[in-house]
Write a protein that holds these residues in place. Sequence first.
Motif, PDB file in Angstrom:
ATOM      1  N   GLY A  94       0.783  -1.249   0.000  1.00 40.60           N
ATOM      2  CA  GLY A  94       0.000   0.000   0.000  1.00 40.60           C
ATOM      3  C   GLY A  94       0.806   1.285   0.000  1.00 40.60           C
ATOM      4  O   GLY A  94       0.267   2.344   0.311  1.00 40.60           O
ATOM      5  N   LYS A  95       2.085   1.215  -0.381  1.00 41.24           N
ATOM      6  CA  LYS A  95       2.933   2.410  -0.325  1.00 41.24           C
ATOM      7  C   LYS A  95       2.352   3.570  -1.136  1.00 41.24           C
ATOM      8  O   LYS A  95       2.283   4.699  -0.661  1.00 41.24           O
ATOM      9  N   THR A  96       1.932   3.260  -2.366  1.00 39.86           N
ATOM     10  CA  THR A  96       1.453   4.338  -3.236  1.00 39.86           C
ATOM     11  C   THR A  96       0.112   4.891  -2.754  1.00 39.86           C
ATOM     12  O   THR A  96      -0.044   6.115  -2.628  1.00 39.86           O
ATOM     13  N   ILE A 125       8.544   6.806  -6.957  1.00 37.25           N
ATOM     14  CA  ILE A 125       9.794   6.597  -7.719  1.00 37.25           C
ATOM     15  C   ILE A 125       9.530   5.778  -8.999  1.00 37.25           C
ATOM     16  O   ILE A 125      10.069   6.086 -10.061  1.00 37.25           O
ATOM     17  N   ASP A 126       8.665   4.765  -8.906  1.00 34.93           N
ATOM     18  CA  ASP A 126       8.344   3.978 -10.115  1.00 34.93           C
ATOM     19  C   ASP A 126       7.725   4.862 -11.201  1.00 34.93           C
ATOM     20  O   ASP A 126       8.068   4.740 -12.381  1.00 34.93           O
ATOM     21  N   ASP A 127       6.823   5.760 -10.795  1.00 33.61           N
ATOM     22  CA  ASP A 127       6.208   6.672 -11.783  1.00 33.61           C
ATOM     23  C   ASP A 127       7.254   7.567 -12.436  1.00 33.61           C
ATOM     24  O   ASP A 127       7.211   7.834 -13.634  1.00 33.61           O
ATOM     25  N   PHE A 187      17.085  -1.438 -14.361  1.00 35.18           N
ATOM     26  CA  PHE A 187      16.006  -0.828 -13.581  1.00 35.18           C
ATOM     27  C   PHE A 187      16.524  -0.389 -12.208  1.00 35.18           C
ATOM     28  O   PHE A 187      16.211   0.708 -11.731  1.00 35.18           O
ATOM     29  N   ARG A 188      17.345  -1.244 -11.566  1.00 34.15           N
ATOM     30  CA  ARG A 188      17.868  -0.909 -10.228  1.00 34.15           C
ATOM     31  C   ARG A 188      18.759   0.338 -10.278  1.00 34.15           C
ATOM     32  O   ARG A 188      18.789   1.121  -9.330  1.00 34.15           O
ATOM     33  N   ASP A 189      19.507   0.516 -11.365  1.00 34.39           N
ATOM     34  CA  ASP A 189      20.323   1.730 -11.502  1.00 34.39           C
ATOM     35  C   ASP A 189      19.437   2.966 -11.603  1.00 34.39           C
ATOM     36  O   ASP A 189      19.714   4.004 -11.013  1.00 34.39           O
ATOM     37  N   GLY A 243       9.779   1.922  -4.772  1.00 31.84           N
ATOM     38  CA  GLY A 243       9.377   0.602  -5.259  1.00 31.84           C
ATOM     39  C   GLY A 243       9.746  -0.457  -4.215  1.00 31.84           C
ATOM     40  O   GLY A 243      10.638  -0.242  -3.379  1.00 31.84           O
ATOM     41  N   GLY A 244       9.086  -1.594  -4.281  1.00 33.96           N
ATOM     42  CA  GLY A 244       9.283  -2.652  -3.294  1.00 33.96           C
ATOM     43  C   GLY A 244      10.710  -3.179  -3.197  1.00 33.96           C
ATOM     44  O   GLY A 244      11.109  -3.735  -2.176  1.00 33.96           O
ATOM     45  N   GLY A 245      11.495  -2.987  -4.273  1.00 38.05           N
ATOM     46  CA  GLY A 245      12.848  -3.540  -4.256  1.00 38.05           C
ATOM     47  C   GLY A 245      13.917  -2.493  -3.981  1.00 38.05           C
ATOM     48  O   GLY A 245      15.105  -2.755  -4.187  1.00 38.05           O
ATOM     49  N   ILE A 246      13.517  -1.349  -3.464  1.00 40.84           N
ATOM     50  CA  ILE A 246      14.491  -0.257  -3.271  1.00 40.84           C
ATOM     51  C   ILE A 246      15.655  -0.682  -2.369  1.00 40.84           C
ATOM     52  O   ILE A 246      16.777  -0.219  -2.529  1.00 40.84           O
ATOM     53  N   HIS A 270       1.155  -5.696 -13.672  1.00 38.77           N
ATOM     54  CA  HIS A 270       2.243  -4.754 -13.981  1.00 38.77           C
ATOM     55  C   HIS A 270       3.511  -4.986 -13.176  1.00 38.77           C
ATOM     56  O   HIS A 270       4.422  -4.176 -13.212  1.00 38.77           O
ATOM     57  N   ARG A 271       3.580  -6.107 -12.408  1.00 44.89           N
ATOM     58  CA  ARG A 271       4.790  -6.332 -11.611  1.00 44.89           C
ATOM     59  C   ARG A 271       5.567  -7.518 -12.180  1.00 44.89           C
ATOM     60  O   ARG A 271       5.241  -8.678 -11.908  1.00 44.89           O
ATOM     61  N   PRO A 272       6.625  -7.219 -12.959  1.00 42.58           N
ATOM     62  CA  PRO A 272       7.327  -8.296 -13.665  1.00 42.58           C
ATOM     63  C   PRO A 272       7.842  -9.406 -12.754  1.00 42.58           C
ATOM     64  O   PRO A 272       7.819 -10.579 -13.128  1.00 42.58           O
ATOM     65  N   LEU A 273       8.282  -9.064 -11.534  1.00 48.43           N
ATOM     66  CA  LEU A 273       8.871 -10.095 -10.668  1.00 48.43           C
ATOM     67  C   LEU A 273       7.831 -11.111 -10.190  1.00 48.43           C
ATOM     68  O   LEU A 273       8.177 -12.221  -9.794  1.00 48.43           O
ATOM     69  N   LEU A 274       6.551 -10.728 -10.246  1.00 45.62           N
ATOM     70  CA  LEU A 274       5.507 -11.655  -9.780  1.00 45.62           C
ATOM     71  C   LEU A 274       4.735 -12.274 -10.939  1.00 45.62           C
ATOM     72  O   LEU A 274       3.749 -12.981 -10.749  1.00 45.62           O
ATOM     73  N   LYS A 278      14.286 -12.920   1.768  1.00 45.14           N
ATOM     74  CA  LYS A 278      15.573 -12.278   1.443  1.00 45.14           C
ATOM     75  C   LYS A 278      15.583 -10.803   1.864  1.00 45.14           C
ATOM     76  O   LYS A 278      16.581 -10.278   2.331  1.00 45.14           O
ATOM     77  N   ARG A 279      14.455 -10.150   1.665  1.00 47.57           N
ATOM     78  CA  ARG A 279      14.435  -8.693   1.853  1.00 47.57           C
ATOM     79  C   ARG A 279      14.146  -8.235   3.269  1.00 47.57           C
ATOM     80  O   ARG A 279      14.470  -7.096   3.613  1.00 47.57           O
ATOM     81  N   LYS A 280      13.501  -9.105   4.071  1.00 48.07           N
ATOM     82  CA  LYS A 280      13.043  -8.686   5.400  1.00 48.07           C
ATOM     83  C   LYS A 280      14.137  -7.961   6.207  1.00 48.07           C
ATOM     84  O   LYS A 280      13.916  -6.862   6.712  1.00 48.07           O
TER      85      LYS A 280
HETATM   86  C1  S3P Z   1       9.532  -4.187  -7.391  1.00 42.49           C
HETATM   87  C2  S3P Z   1       8.430  -3.497  -6.953  1.00 42.49           C
HETATM   88  C3  S3P Z   1       7.631  -2.620  -7.833  1.00 42.49           C
HETATM   89  C4  S3P Z   1       8.505  -2.092  -8.983  1.00 42.49           C
HETATM   90  C5  S3P Z   1       9.180  -3.222  -9.701  1.00 42.49           C
HETATM   91  C6  S3P Z   1      10.074  -4.047  -8.782  1.00 42.49           C
HETATM   92  C7  S3P Z   1      10.250  -5.087  -6.439  1.00 42.49           C
HETATM   93  O1  S3P Z   1       7.111  -1.519  -7.080  1.00 42.49           O
HETATM   94  O2  S3P Z   1       9.458  -1.173  -8.504  1.00 42.49           O
HETATM   95  O3  S3P Z   1       8.172  -4.006 -10.264  1.00 42.49           O
HETATM   96  O4  S3P Z   1      11.387  -5.490  -6.738  1.00 42.49           O
HETATM   97  O5  S3P Z   1       9.687  -5.388  -5.367  1.00 42.49           O
HETATM   98  P1  S3P Z   1       5.810  -1.640  -6.113  1.00 42.49           P
HETATM   99  O6  S3P Z   1       6.289  -2.155  -4.810  1.00 42.49           O
HETATM  100  O7  S3P Z   1       5.334  -0.230  -6.021  1.00 42.49           O
HETATM  101  O8  S3P Z   1       4.844  -2.541  -6.799  1.00 42.49           O
END
Ligand code: S3P
Length: 174
Positions: A12-14, A31-33, A55-57, A77-80, A114-118, A133-135
């Motif tokens: 629910g970040k956004t 940041i994703d936008d 994307f990470r860069d 984004g979730g992977g920041i 819209h979330r490629p990783l899932l 991994k991320r916790k």
């Molecule tokens: C990602 C989360 C996405 C987005 C990208 C990668 C991640 O953001 O940055 O798909 O690695 O968890 P949201 O958390 O806003 O969906």
Amino acid sequence: MNIILIGFMGTGKTSVGKLLAHKIKKKFIDIDDEIEKNEKLSISDIFNKHGESYFRDKENFYLKKNLENDNYIIAAGGGIVVNKKNIPLLKKGLVILLTANPDIIYERIKNEIHRPLLNVPDPLKKINELLSKRKPLYEKSADMIIDTTNLKPEEIIEKIEFLIKTLITYKTLT
Ligand code: S3P
């Protein structure tokens, strides 16, 4: 001080960030936008065309750029936290980690594409793998943690408002 929302996809970040910004009359940045707008490609297309590390860069670049502002509400984004260079950058703001249990995350994201990783055959398994991994990285980055599993956005915002005053004073003094 900027308020930065971090946490896994579907926490629910956004939506919380937008509501909070509206309520406390601050500017909101996602940041994703920013990446999509500047790259003129969707996140999925960036992953497909250039790969995750590109994307990470970009994520690191736009995080840095947006931290030049002050008093913004920033949804990352979730992977920041995956790029360890981002953690000291996040620490410049007040970092709020939103969490939720994996089943709820799955329910929230299962109809979205819209979330490629899932975008995998077993998204729940992937959610669990990425979360474990991320916790530690999320927790290391956070000033405050809110479990959103059983909360409505308005309730999350109330909690944030209640805590930010104290925490901003604390972070400014330390
Ligand atoms: C990602 C989360 C996405 C987005 C990208 C990668 C991640 O953001 O940055 O798909 O690695 O968890 P949201 O958390 O806003 O969906």
